[in-house]
Design a protein around this motif. Structure first.
Motif, PDB file in Angstrom:
ATOM      1  N   ILE A  85       4.448  -1.601   4.252  1.00 30.45           N
ATOM      2  CA  ILE A  85       4.997  -2.283   5.364  1.00 30.45           C
ATOM      3  C   ILE A  85       4.220  -2.187   6.545  1.00 30.45           C
ATOM      4  N   ASP A  86       4.230  -0.797   6.998  1.00 29.60           N
ATOM      5  CA  ASP A  86       3.608  -0.498   7.983  1.00 29.60           C
ATOM      6  C   ASP A  86       2.081  -0.703   8.166  1.00 29.60           C
ATOM      7  N   HIS A  87       1.525  -0.987   6.899  1.00 30.95           N
ATOM      8  CA  HIS A  87      -0.096  -1.255   7.056  1.00 30.95           C
ATOM      9  C   HIS A  87      -0.261  -2.801   6.823  1.00 30.95           C
ATOM     10  N   VAL A  88       0.789  -3.418   6.121  1.00 32.15           N
ATOM     11  CA  VAL A  88       0.381  -5.013   5.530  1.00 32.15           C
ATOM     12  C   VAL A  88       1.155  -5.919   6.352  1.00 32.15           C
ATOM     13  N   GLY A 130      -6.510   5.178   4.683  1.00 33.15           N
ATOM     14  CA  GLY A 130      -5.174   4.815   4.390  1.00 33.15           C
ATOM     15  C   GLY A 130      -4.349   6.182   4.485  1.00 33.15           C
ATOM     16  N   ASP A 131      -3.383   5.891   3.687  1.00 31.59           N
ATOM     17  CA  ASP A 131      -2.481   7.202   3.465  1.00 31.59           C
ATOM     18  C   ASP A 131      -2.546   8.119   2.451  1.00 31.59           C
ATOM     19  N   THR A 132      -3.974   8.136   1.894  1.00 30.74           N
ATOM     20  CA  THR A 132      -4.328   9.104   0.767  1.00 30.74           C
ATOM     21  C   THR A 132      -4.709  10.503   1.400  1.00 30.74           C
TER      22      THR A 132
HETATM   23 ZN    ZN Z   1       1.791   4.078   3.213  1.00 31.13          ZN
END
Ligand code: ZN
Length: 210
Positions: free
Chosen positions: A59-62, A149-151
């Protein structure tokens, strides 16, 4: 090229505007929140939005993607393996205690190896499952830049305890797909400060092989 990265929303997701002044075009990566601000900035810069790229469907990205699409007409692109996460947006909002944003399926898919972005500055999609099944990194080869991203974070990696997360898989994604990139590749993570592939290979405690 214009590259502006700024944190948005309660989880301070790094949103990036990448623009080509000559062509008058831009892309936005991870418009998680603060869509008014992002839209204002695009207008100030005089750039037409060409694509909305999503590194993964948390949700925090999209969260703001559909709002930004409605304001600009730009298509949303995301990896299809994160479609299940779009369907549990209400649950995701519940984790944070915030209102559920409207979400819609992407207009196009970010498949591994695909070239996306601006004509003058394309990005290659690298599918890096582990944080989520549809997590991707965007490698802007002409800029020596990886939007991760969050990788991968500076000194850390994405959490794998949420639905679709897999610790072995994220480590494998980073080891086999990201660490082979040149040392000087600048990394813009989904949260927190920028880093480089060389610095993370050298000192990221999660990536030690011994
Ligand atoms: Zn994430």
């Amino acid at each position: 090229m214009i590259i502006e990265t700024f944190p948005v929303g309660p989880l301070q997701c790094n949103c990036t505007i990448l623009g080509d002044e000559q062509a008058g075009e831009a892309i936005v990566i991870d418009p998680g929140d603060e869509i008014g601000r992002i839209h204002r900035r695009l207008t100030e810069l005089g750039l037409k939005l060409k694509q909305i790229l999503i590194t993964h469907a948390h949700i925090d990205h999209v969260g703001g993607a559909l709002k930004l699409k409605r304001l600009t007409g730009a298509p949303i692109l995301m990896n299809e393996s994160d479609l299940p996460l779009l369907k549990i947006m209400e649950m995701q909002a519940g984790w944070l205690g915030i209102a559920t944003p409207e979400a819609a399926p992407p207009d196009d898919v970010l498949t591994d190896g695909l070239n996306v972005g601006l004509e003058s500055c394309p990005a290659q999609v690298i599918h890096t499952p582990g944080h989520t099944q549809g997590s991707v990194c965007l490698h802007f080869v002409p800029l020596n830049l990886l939007v991760a991203g969050d990788t991968l974070f500076a000194g850390s990696i994405g959490r794998t305890d949420l639905p679709g997360g897999d610790y072995g898989q994220i480590i494998n994604s980073i080891q086999t797909r990201l660490l082979p990139l040149p040392d000087e590749t600048k990394v813009l993570p989904g949260h927190g400060p920028a880093t480089t592939i060389g610095a993370e290979r050298e000192s990221n405690p999660f990536l030690r092989t011994t």
